[in-house]
Design an enzyme around this catalytic site. Sequence first.
Site, short mmCIF file in Angstrom:
data_model
loop_
_atom_site.label_atom_id
_atom_site.label_comp_id
_atom_site.label_asym_id
_atom_site.label_seq_id
_atom_site.Cartn_x
_atom_site.Cartn_y
_atom_site.Cartn_z
N ASP A 6 21.13 51.25 22.27
CA ASP A 6 19.92 50.70 22.89
C ASP A 6 19.92 49.18 22.70
O ASP A 6 20.02 48.68 21.58
CB ASP A 6 18.68 51.32 22.21
CG ASP A 6 17.38 50.85 22.84
OD1 ASP A 6 17.42 50.29 23.94
OD2 ASP A 6 16.33 51.04 22.21
N ASP A 60 18.99 50.07 29.71
CA ASP A 60 19.50 49.49 28.46
C ASP A 60 19.83 50.52 27.39
O ASP A 60 20.04 50.17 26.25
CB ASP A 60 18.49 48.46 27.91
CG ASP A 60 17.42 49.07 27.01
OD1 ASP A 60 16.96 50.18 27.32
OD2 ASP A 60 17.06 48.43 26.02
N GLU A 61 19.90 51.77 27.78
CA GLU A 61 19.97 52.83 26.78
C GLU A 61 20.87 53.96 27.26
O GLU A 61 20.77 54.35 28.42
CB GLU A 61 18.55 53.38 26.68
CG GLU A 61 18.08 53.81 25.38
CD GLU A 61 16.68 54.40 25.52
OE1 GLU A 61 16.45 55.45 24.96
OE2 GLU A 61 15.84 53.80 26.23
P1 TTP Z 1 13.09 49.44 25.39
O1 TTP Z 1 14.50 49.73 24.96
O2 TTP Z 1 12.04 50.46 25.11
O3 TTP Z 1 12.59 48.10 24.69
P2 TTP Z 1 13.36 46.75 24.43
O4 TTP Z 1 14.82 46.87 24.73
O5 TTP Z 1 12.66 45.66 25.16
O6 TTP Z 1 13.11 46.52 22.88
P3 TTP Z 1 13.80 47.25 21.64
O7 TTP Z 1 14.54 46.17 20.90
O8 TTP Z 1 12.67 47.80 20.85
O9 TTP Z 1 14.72 48.30 22.20
O10 TTP Z 1 13.06 49.14 26.93
C1 TTP Z 1 14.12 48.47 27.61
C2 TTP Z 1 13.57 47.59 28.72
O11 TTP Z 1 12.82 48.36 29.63
C3 TTP Z 1 12.64 46.52 28.22
O12 TTP Z 1 13.33 45.35 27.81
C4 TTP Z 1 11.76 46.28 29.41
C5 TTP Z 1 11.72 47.62 30.12
N1 TTP Z 1 10.44 48.30 29.84
C6 TTP Z 1 9.38 48.11 30.71
O13 TTP Z 1 9.50 47.37 31.70
N2 TTP Z 1 8.18 48.72 30.44
C7 TTP Z 1 7.99 49.52 29.35
O14 TTP Z 1 6.88 50.04 29.11
C8 TTP Z 1 9.10 49.71 28.44
C9 TTP Z 1 8.95 50.58 27.21
C10 TTP Z 1 10.29 49.09 28.74
MG MG Z 2 15.98 48.48 24.06
#
Ligand code: TTP
Ligand code: MG
Length: 365
Positions: free
Chosen positions: A11, A105-106
Site C-alpha cells: 500500500d 495504490d494497493e
Molecule cells: P489509502 O491507501 O486509503 O490512503 P493513502 O495512500 O492516502 O494513505 P496511507 O498512507 O494511509 O495509505 O488511499 C489511496 C488513495 O486513494 C489516496 O491517496 C487518495 C484516494 N482516496 C480517496 O480519494 N478518497 C478516500 O476516501 C480514500 C480512503 C482514498
Molecule cells: Mg495508501
Amino acid sequence: MPDERKIIHIDMDMFFAAVELRDNPQLQGQPVAVGGKGDRGVISTANYEARRWGVHSALSTRRALELCPQLVLLEPHFEKYKAVSQQIRHIMFQYTDLVEPLSLDEAFLDVTQNKPGIELAVDIAREIKQKILAETGLTASAGVSYCKFLAKVGSDYRKPDGLCVIHPSRALQFIDALRIEQFWGVGQRTAQHMHRLGIFNGQQLRQFSREGLVREFGKIGYMFYDFARGIDPRPVVTEHIRKSVGCERTLEHDIDQQANVIIELYNLVLELEKRIQKAQFRGQTLTLKVKFHDFRNITRSITRPNPITEKDDILPLAKQLIEGVEYENDPIRLLGLSVSNEAAEEIPQRWRQLYFDFYTDYFSE
Ligand code: TTP
Ligand code: MG
C-alpha cells in the site's frame, strides 16, 4: 490444514499527496492535502503533517480548512496516479502473476510460488519496496503473512515506509493485541458497536461466539469470528474481476422533494447502465447510497436472482430502495448507485458475499 500461503499486501503511503509532494518538493514539511476545492469539495488524502491536525480522507474541504487553516490544498492529477499505479504493478508482476489490485495504490500478491524462486516472502516485499522507491521516488508499506487479512493489517501497521511480517506461529498473539479499529472491515460505527459489547481488541473479540457476532453484526459476524482466529481463506484473485460498478453524484443543492429525488435517481440510473455495459458487468445486487446534509451515510441493497444490467430493471429497484429512505426532514446531499455481487466460483460460498461487500470502489469511473 494450516494455511501455508505467502501473501504480501503493498500500500503506497499517503498516495495522492506523496505524488504531489514529489513533484512540488518546496511543499515538504507543510501540511498538504489533495482534494476538491469549493463549498462541496472533499479531501482525497492528506500528508502526515496535515493528519496531525485531524485532516483525513473523505472529510469536507471546508472542515479541513477549519481544522488546519494553513493547509495547502492541491487539485488531484489522476493521470499521474494512474501512471504510478502501472509502474508499481509492473514491478509486482516481476515476482508473480497472482496480483490482485484493490485500488490504484494497493494490491495483494500471492508469492507462494514466485518467478525468481525467492524463499522468504519478506525478501520479496523488501525488494518490491526498494524498486518502487527507485522507479517512482515514492515509499510504500508492505505487510507479509499467510492470509489477506493479516497481510493487509500488516501493511498498515508500521506506516510510512513500513515492513511488517506476521508469521503464522505468532498470528494469534498479534491478533490478541490488535485494536478492534485495526481489523479489516471495522469502520467507525462498527468500532463503536464493538466497544459497547466490551470488545476493544482481538483477544476480546475471540471470546464471542459465532452466533453472538452474527446476531450483533449480521453476516459480517462470520468474518469477524474467523479473523479473531487468524482464519481468512480468501484467495488472491487475479484476473481483473470487477467487484462492483457504480456511480455517485454530489448534488448541486441539497434536495428533499420527491420529484427532484426521482429526477436525480433517474439520471444516475442512465449513467449506471452505461457503465455496466462498458464493463460487461453482471451483478445481482443493487445498492443505493444516500448521504444526507449532515454527512450521515446510509446504504440500502436489494438482491435479485438474475443480473441487473438494464435501466428498465434498475429504475424500479432504485425507486423501491429510495422509498424506504426518510428524507423529508433530512435533505439529501449525495446519491449513489452501484451493482455488485457477480458470482465467482472459486470463492467459498460463505465468503463470497463478504468479499464483494468489502470492496470499496472510490474510482468508480
Ligand atoms: P489509502 O491507501 O486509503 O490512503 P493513502 O495512500 O492516502 O494513505 P496511507 O498512507 O494511509 O495509505 O488511499 C489511496 C488513495 O486513494 C489516496 O491517496 C487518495 C484516494 N482516496 C480517496 O480519494 N478518497 C478516500 O476516501 C480514500 C480512503 C482514498
Ligand atoms: Mg495508501
